[in-house]
Design an enzyme around this catalytic site. Structure first.
Site, PDB file in Angstrom:
ATOM      1  CG  HIS A  45      -1.931   0.950   1.365  1.00  0.00           C
ATOM      2  ND1 HIS A  45      -1.711   2.252   1.695  1.00  0.00           N
ATOM      3  CD2 HIS A  45      -3.272   0.832   1.185  1.00  0.00           C
ATOM      4  CE1 HIS A  45      -2.862   2.904   1.725  1.00  0.00           C
ATOM      5  NE2 HIS A  45      -3.830   2.061   1.417  1.00  0.00           N
ATOM      6  CG  ASP A 101       0.606  -2.472   6.213  1.00  0.00           C
ATOM      7  OD1 ASP A 101      -0.384  -2.626   6.952  1.00  0.00           O
ATOM      8  OD2 ASP A 101       0.570  -1.798   5.158  1.00  0.00           O
ATOM      9  CD  GLN A 118      -6.813  -4.734   4.146  1.00  0.00           C
ATOM     10  OE1 GLN A 118      -7.742  -5.434   4.560  1.00  0.00           O
ATOM     11  NE2 GLN A 118      -7.004  -3.494   3.730  1.00  0.00           N
ATOM     12  CE  LYS A 125      -7.178  -0.332   6.189  1.00  0.00           C
ATOM     13  NZ  LYS A 125      -7.973   0.078   5.034  1.00  0.00           N
ATOM     14  CB  CYS A 135      -3.620   3.224  -1.691  1.00  0.00           C
ATOM     15  SG  CYS A 135      -4.911   4.428  -1.379  1.00  0.00           S
TER      16      CYS A 135
END
Ligand code: PMP
Length: 403
Positions: free
Chosen positions: A115, A192, A195, A218, A358
């Site tokens: 991202h 990261d 997700q 999220k 993104c």
């Protein structure tokens, strides 16, 4: 699996098929009530006042930190820093850790599937320090073979920063092998987890991750609360990212000494309501169980992919195997711009994302300008997916093609 939609005011009060969960999830009543309760009963500026109300606000804020600590199995509460979102968490590490440790010739390793939030901070760090930014490349199906990931690590690798799960393809990165390889050369790894934290169990100690970032929104919490996990020894040695109120021990005309962890990295008034609501979101998730959530989302992914494979004009990006998608399916339809797909579906109350997500360098690497993306959460139902599949089959007809 019970129908969870009754807990989500937005879903229960409309007939939207919400399939844009990778962008942000919906909030259950329990989370909204936790935030309301904070402001209705405990509102005072946390970490400041000495009166009972302010101490209560502080206690609830710090209890939320411990809730996050347990959720990702961190060793200590002070290893949890509250930020605004994943983007701020990654920037904190790039500005504080990377700028203070990198030298010309050092290497930062990221992947082409990042991202922009996990790409631009490293481009900045490389520019400012003279370090080299290296990219792991994925195959056409979005996979990163373990041996190639390990081979990309060199004695100069000082930082590797990768998405645990891709927001475009849903593919899981072989992070365990990467972490072992980077540690073997003395570097650190940032995951990261924007997700992954909402969808799979995370244990930072088992993973041996040095830093891990995710966003509350999220994971059903309000917007504006995020998390950075960092190993204590690393965070202790890092300079502050933002300076100002509440992150100091003492201040003189000439300078300041900084507060110990975690407050050194939480300058200014904190998001007390957001932190408390994030803890409520974690309670909600763990009552169901992260393993159960992951299994349910895989089931829904499989169901969606099987439906999509029935149509020759739909092209799924990635392998098309449910295990490689983790609830995230990017696709194109012959002859139709992804924006038109999203607009046509919207007319039927079906919310999906379209665009570059993104992740422009990844899309370029895959040879597409943009894609449509359906992304699932445990509260979605087969009925949501059926509506999506039915509408997606109509797209070409509506665009004036024969079938
Ligand atoms: N990384 C990944 C993998 C993401 O999916 C996202 C959000 N789409 C981000 C980072 C940025 O998250 P936020 O906008 O909440 O900072």
């Amino acid at each position: 699996m019970e129908n969870f939609k009754k807990d989500f005011p937005l879903l229960a009060g409309s007939d939207i098929a919400y399939l844009d969960n990778a962008a942000t999830e919906q909030r259950p009543r329990q989370v909204l009530e936790a935030e309301r309760e904070f402001y209705n009963k405990y509102n005072a500026n946390p970490l400041r006042g000495l009166y009972a109300l302010a101490m209560e606000a502080t206690e609830r804020y710090e209890a939320a930190r411990e809730r996050v600590q347990k959720f990702i199995h961190a060793a200590r509460p002070e290893e949890i820093i509250f930020t605004r979102n994943t983007t701020e968490s990654i920037n904190l590490v790039a500005y504080s850790y990377a700028l203070s440790t990198l030298k010309p010739g050092d290497e930062i390793l990221i992947s082409i599937a990042e991202h922009h939030s996990n790409m631009l901070p490293w481009q900045m760090a490389a520019r400012q320090t003279g370090a080299t930014l290296k990219y792991l490349e994925c195959g056409p199906d979005g996979s990163f073979p373990e041996e190639e990931v390990v081979a990309a690590v060199t004695p100069r690798t000082k930082i590797a920063a990768v998405a645990h799960i891709s927001n475009v393809l849903g593919k899981v990165m072989p992070v365990e092998a990467l972490i072992r390889a980077v540690h073997a050369v003395g570097g650190v790894v940032l995951l990261d987890a924007a997700q992954s934290a909402p969808h799979v169990p995370i244990d930072v100690q088992k993973l041996d991750a040095d830093f891990l970032a995710f966003s509350g929104h999220k994971l059903m919490a309000p917007m504006g609360i995020g998390v950075l996990y960092g190993k204590k020894a690393l965070l202790d040695a890092m300079p502050p990212f933002l300076t100002g109120g509440e992150m100091i021990e003492s201040v003189t005309r000439e300078g300041a000494t900084y507060a110990p962890l975690p407050h050194k990295f939480e300058a200014g008034t904190v998001n007390g309501g957001g932190a408390v609501a994030l803890a409520a979101a974690i309670d909600y998730l763990e009552t169901i169980g992260m393993e159960t959530i992951h299994k349910r989302e895989l089931e829904l992914t499989r169901y969606t992919l099987e439906g999509m494979k029935q149509r020759a004009c739909i092209h799924v990006q990635g392998s098309g195997r449910a295990e490689d998608h983790c609830g995230i399916i990017s696709f194109t339809i012959d002859g139709v711009h992804p924006h038109d797909i999203a607009t046509i579906l919207d007319a039927d109350g079906i919310a999906i994302r379209a665009g570059h997500h993104c992740a422009q360098p990844l899309l370029k690497h895959l040879g597409v300008m943009s894609t449509a993306r359906v992304s699932l959460a445990f509260y979605n139902t087969e009925e949501d997916v059926d509506r999506f599949l039915k509408a997606v089959c109509r797209v070409r007809r509506e665009m004036g093609y024969g079938e």
